[in-house]
Design an enzyme around this catalytic site. Sequence first.
Site, short mmCIF file in Angstrom:
data_model
loop_
_atom_site.label_atom_id
_atom_site.label_comp_id
_atom_site.label_asym_id
_atom_site.label_seq_id
_atom_site.Cartn_x
_atom_site.Cartn_y
_atom_site.Cartn_z
N PRO A 1 0.91 -1.28 -0.05
CG PRO A 1 0.12 -0.99 2.28
CD PRO A 1 0.75 -1.80 1.23
CB CYS A 2 3.13 2.95 -2.43
SG CYS A 2 2.17 2.74 -3.74
#
Length: 150
Positions: A114-115
Amino acid sequence: MPSLTVDTPTGAFVLTEEEGAITRATWGRGGSDHTPLLDRAAEQLTEYFRGEREVFDLPLRVRGSVLQRAVCDAIAAIPFGYTRTYGEIARDLGSSAQAVGQCCGGNPIPVIIPCHRVMGARGLTGFSGQGGVETKVALLRLEGAAGLLI
């Protein structure tokens, strides 16, 4: 390499499998291969977008430098609904915030790694995925982290 396209609220999303692990996820249209792993990944992605899943349970393989893999590991450890800054991750890894930002932009498996949960020191920053910052905001809202965007 088998790949499977999944329709999501942020657009079509292609999952790619190689040697028993998800190695790539990107917006766009791709394959329609059904393997047990790709079907499981598609199901988990759909559950995430329905608000039914907070943690992905999939074998992932990130190729790249030692720093790229370390940054992806650090990003993957950010809990659902929370954010960290590039600087915080950089401090933990003994790197620079700019280098961490470059690795975030090179994340080969966005959403699952989850950047979108990584912010700048002053708040919201860009996003390399389809739709740019609007997609980042949509993902953070889905997770209930919208209050962190101000």
